[in-house]
Design a protein around this motif. Structure first.
Motif, short mmCIF file in Angstrom:
data_model
loop_
_atom_site.label_atom_id
_atom_site.label_comp_id
_atom_site.label_asym_id
_atom_site.label_seq_id
_atom_site.Cartn_x
_atom_site.Cartn_y
_atom_site.Cartn_z
N ASP A 82 10.74 16.54 19.83
CA ASP A 82 11.78 17.48 20.02
C ASP A 82 11.12 18.67 20.60
O ASP A 82 11.33 19.80 20.49
N GLY A 83 10.33 18.55 21.87
CA GLY A 83 9.78 19.29 22.70
C GLY A 83 8.66 20.37 22.30
O GLY A 83 8.19 20.95 22.84
N ARG A 84 8.06 19.86 21.07
CA ARG A 84 6.69 20.62 20.48
C ARG A 84 5.86 19.59 20.37
O ARG A 84 5.75 18.29 20.04
N ILE A 85 4.65 20.30 20.98
CA ILE A 85 3.20 19.42 20.89
C ILE A 85 2.72 19.27 19.55
O ILE A 85 2.44 20.55 18.68
N LEU A 86 2.61 18.28 18.69
CA LEU A 86 2.24 17.93 17.35
C LEU A 86 0.86 17.43 17.24
O LEU A 86 0.34 17.55 15.97
N GLY A 87 0.37 17.04 18.27
CA GLY A 87 -1.16 16.44 18.04
C GLY A 87 -1.60 16.30 19.34
O GLY A 87 -0.80 16.25 20.49
N THR A 88 -3.02 15.93 19.63
CA THR A 88 -3.68 15.77 20.68
C THR A 88 -4.95 14.86 20.46
O THR A 88 -5.48 14.64 19.26
N TYR A 89 -5.40 14.19 21.53
CA TYR A 89 -6.56 13.51 21.47
C TYR A 89 -7.12 13.45 22.97
O TYR A 89 -6.36 13.52 23.94
N PRO B 22 -0.68 20.97 32.84
CA PRO B 22 -0.85 22.32 32.91
C PRO B 22 0.68 22.94 32.16
O PRO B 22 1.58 22.31 32.33
N GLY B 23 0.56 23.71 31.41
CA GLY B 23 1.68 24.50 30.75
C GLY B 23 1.28 24.25 29.10
O GLY B 23 2.03 24.78 28.34
N ASP B 24 0.61 23.25 29.11
CA ASP B 24 0.40 22.89 27.51
C ASP B 24 -0.62 23.63 26.65
O ASP B 24 -0.95 23.38 25.63
N GLU B 25 -1.29 24.50 27.41
CA GLU B 25 -2.72 25.12 26.91
C GLU B 25 -2.20 25.72 25.48
O GLU B 25 -3.02 25.72 24.66
N ALA B 26 -1.12 26.70 25.65
CA ALA B 26 -1.12 27.37 24.28
C ALA B 26 -0.66 26.59 23.29
O ALA B 26 -1.22 26.87 22.21
N ALA B 27 0.21 25.55 23.43
CA ALA B 27 0.36 24.55 22.29
C ALA B 27 -1.07 23.94 22.11
O ALA B 27 -1.01 23.63 20.70
N LEU B 28 -1.70 23.59 22.67
CA LEU B 28 -3.16 22.87 22.47
C LEU B 28 -4.04 23.77 21.69
O LEU B 28 -4.37 23.52 20.43
N TRP B 29 -4.21 25.12 22.04
CA TRP B 29 -4.94 26.15 21.28
C TRP B 29 -4.10 26.27 19.92
O TRP B 29 -4.99 26.64 19.05
N ALA B 30 -2.75 26.21 19.81
CA ALA B 30 -2.24 26.58 18.24
C ALA B 30 -2.62 25.27 17.52
O ALA B 30 -2.89 25.57 16.22
N ILE B 31 -3.30 24.00 18.15
CA ILE B 31 -3.73 23.00 17.34
C ILE B 31 -5.18 23.16 16.92
O ILE B 31 -5.71 22.89 16.08
N LEU B 32 -5.78 23.44 18.10
CA LEU B 32 -7.34 23.59 18.09
C LEU B 32 -7.73 24.51 17.18
O LEU B 32 -8.79 24.47 16.47
#
Length: 160
Positions: free
Chosen positions: A56-63, A8-18
């Protein structure tokens, strides 16, 4: 780089990738106008585990990782991967793939299958083949590419 479960809390970063991948419409069979809530519900679905790559505190990818099919096909894993546009070419997708193969083994899967890899996604195909996947099927014209028109989709497979 840390690969961890999405939280929880990763949603904005995930949406920025998706969002850019979905909007481009050239690699995933998702509606190009898919909204944020629908996309996050899909990516974080109950039937899958979702992971993120963080540096460095940034989400760069997901699977995500899930069973490819229920019942008699549940021993074969399936996964989907996305990398932030600014992080491409930095080994993020390769690290995510390696992590997903290890996690699939931990979960008891005996193989992994990618059901629908767009044939024009040559960078991803090269990467998956480097990780031991083989093309086991080709679906002629199965994908309508936004600029190329009807394009083949590949089925890739590897044992674990």
């Amino acid at each position: 780089m840390l690969i961890r479960r999405a939280a929880p809390g990763d949603e904005a970063a995930l949406w920025a990738i998706l969002a850019p991948v979905i909007r481009a419409g050239d690699t995933y069979v998702l509606p190009r106008d898919m909204g944020e809530i629908e996309a996050l519900t899909y990516w974080l679905g109950q039937d899958r585990e979702t992971f993120v790559a963080e540096a460095d505190g940034r989400i760069l990818g997901t699977y995500y990782l899930r069973a490819n099919q229920p019942g008699g096909g549940a021993h074969v894993a399936n996964a989907g991967y996305m990398t932030a546009p600014e992080a491409r070419g930095r080994g993020i997708a390769s690290a995510l793939c390696a992590h997903s193969l290890d996690r699939a083994r931990e979960r008891g899967f005996t193989a992994m299958q990618f059901n629908f890899v767009v044939a024009t996604n040559t960078g991803a195909i090269r990467l998956w083949k480097r990780h031991g996947f083989e093309e086991v099927g080709r679906l002629p014209g199965a994908f309508i590419h936004p600029t190329e028109g009807p394009t083949d989709a590949l089925v890739l497979f590897r044992t674990l």
